[in-house]
Design an enzyme around this catalytic site. Structure first.
Site, PDB file in Angstrom:
ATOM      1  NE  ARG A 228      -4.836  -1.785   1.781  1.00 42.07           N
ATOM      2  CZ  ARG A 228      -5.108  -2.274   3.174  1.00 42.07           C
ATOM      3  NH1 ARG A 228      -5.080  -2.012   3.752  1.00 42.07           N
ATOM      4  NH2 ARG A 228      -6.078  -3.004   2.017  1.00 42.07           N
TER       5      ARG A 228
ATOM      6  CE  LYS B  17     -21.264 -18.100   4.227  1.00 42.25           C
ATOM      7  NZ  LYS B  17     -22.027 -16.851   5.232  1.00 42.25           N
TER       8      LYS B  17
ATOM      9  N   GLY C 149     -11.204  -8.859  -2.729  1.00 43.51           N
ATOM     10  CA  GLY C 149     -10.827  -9.911  -1.539  1.00 43.51           C
ATOM     11  C   GLY C 149      -9.631 -11.338  -2.346  1.00 43.51           C
TER      12      GLY C 149
ATOM     13  N   GLY D 117     -12.963  -4.382  -0.073  1.00 36.21           N
ATOM     14  CA  GLY D 117     -14.586  -3.945  -0.480  1.00 36.21           C
ATOM     15  C   GLY D 117     -15.146  -2.216  -1.020  1.00 36.21           C
TER      16      GLY D 117
END
Ligand code: AMP
Length: 395
Positions: A35, A197, A353, A376
């Site tokens: 980062r 999911k 992710g 996110g």
């Protein structure tokens, strides 16, 4: 879209929101500098123009002024990476901070203390944002990782720079690259959506159906689709309450002429463990007591052939439980196909992710077109949401 390239920073103080929320080990040393490196081009541009940088960031989730969350711990790494001794001040607002900013000379960098030591940061407090705003002439947002948050330093502050606000290089390139998929992707456009999911990916799928030609569904979420179509999935991961939704997605995809590719076969195991007994089964014929943990050979070949025929590729979510070596091959083969398609001229974006983690783990980071830096934030972009940190600059 205003970027730092539209400004000359000579003798100006750039107030830059960076994402220096880096991992630290027990000795409070930085263990992954990605980062900091990602923010470097923006910082260097300001310095090369003859300006100075006031950097603000959060680190972790402090409840109060806890030392383990001090940005002081990253000063050494930041100085090494940026090639300039970074100065540090132990707060982000107040007289001492203002004095340090006033003393800053062209070519210098000042890092402020963790913004989240003040609860006003996350609360999006306007007065706090105004105090931060006094610390620079131009506001630059380069923190993609927090662009989906309406915090004081990421969004609220922009109102105090009606003319002098812009995107840093990193944030600008995230926007440009996601638009290469969502707005102007060369056809055929393929989205590979995997992971655990259906529920966490449903909004993305709904948003991209109008933009893609092929939808590859892999990972644990595929079993909800397979079961909804009448397949036997043994004890594979499933969200029973999402079966109707899965059928709805398949129906919508058909109406929109999107070809959906579900796994044909899978590697099955008798326990969720790398040491479990393994076998192979057709996707809808998994015996009781066994679970699908990776794509089988036919699946891997099918997915690779679709990917190799694509001109634009989005990879979001792994094909199997890639963290366990025995169930990583589906994800590795997918990465290999994406890399080959990219070498042949396709545009590939890895975002959100665990697919980012997989691409890095298997060393494909430099073989795809773009790896997003924001988990996110990227997911929300793919869901079609307007991110507060981006909107605040565009307004
Ligand atoms: P997500 O964050 O939703 O993209 O999910 C990523 C996780 O899905 C990874 O940790 C994978 O191990 C997991 N995953 C992928 N395939 C399967 C599967 N067949 N069964 C259970 N978990 C899976």
């Amino acid at each position: 879209m205003k970027t730092i390239n539209d400004f000359d920073f000579k003798d100006k103080k750039a107030l830059i929101r960076v994402d220096f929320n880096v991992p630290l080990n027990d000795a409070l040393e930085v263990t992954d500098t990605t980062r900091i490196e990602a923010a470097k081009p923006t910082i260097i541009k300001v310095l090369e123009d003859g300006g100075s940088c006031v950097l603000m960031s959060h680190l972790g989730r402090p409840k109060a002024r806890e030392d383990e969350f001090s940005l002081q711990h990253i000063v050494m790494s930041a100085s090494e990476i940026l090639g300039v001794q970074v100065k540090f001040v132990n707060d982000c607002i107040g007289d001492a901070v203002q004095e340090a900013v006033n003393a800053l000379q062209p070519g210098e960098i000042l890092l402020l203390e963790n913004l989240r030591y003040h609860p006003e940061e996350k609360a999006g407090d306007v007065a706090f944002a105004e105090q931060l705003a006094a610390l620079g002439d131009v506001y630059v947002n380069d923190a993609f990782g927090t662009a989906h948050r309406a915090h004081a330093s990421t969004a609220v502050i922009a109102q105090f720079f009606p003319e002098n606000k812009c995107f840093g290089n990193l944030l600008a390139s995230e926007i440009v690259n996601v638009n290469k998929v969502l707005s102007d992707g060369e056809k055929p456009v393929t989205a590979i959506i995997g992971g655990a999911k259906v529920s966490s990916k449903i909004t993305i799928i709904e948003n991209i159906l109008d933009k893609i030609d092929h939808l590859i569904i892999g990972g644990g979420m595929a079993f909800t689709f397979v079961k909804a179509q009448g397949g036997s999935i043994g004890s594979s991961l499933v969200e029973d309450d999402k079966q109707a939704l899965a059928l709805e997605i398949l129906d919508k995809a058909k109406q929109k002429n999107v070809e959906v590719h579900l796994p044909l076969d899978c590697v099955i195991a008798d326990a969720f463990s790398n040491d479990a007994n393994v076998d192979v089964a057709d996707i809808g014929a998994i015996p009781d007591g066994w679970m699908g943990l990776d794509g089988g050979t036919q699946t891997r070949e099918l997915f690779a052939s679709v990917i190799l025929a694509s001109k634009t590729i989005l990879f979001n979510g792994p094909i199997g439980v890639f963290e366990m070596p025995n169930f990583a091959q589906g994800t590795i083969d997918t990465c290999t196909a994406i890399a080959e398609a990219t070498a042949n001229g396709a545009f590939s974006l890895v975002g959100g992710g665990d697919s980012v983690a997989a691409v890095k783990q298997f060393d494909f980071g430099d073989k795809v077109s773009y790896v997003s830096t924001g988990g996110g934030a990227m997911l929300e972009m793919l869901e079609g949401k307007t991110l507060p940190g981006i909107k605040a600059i565009l307004d």
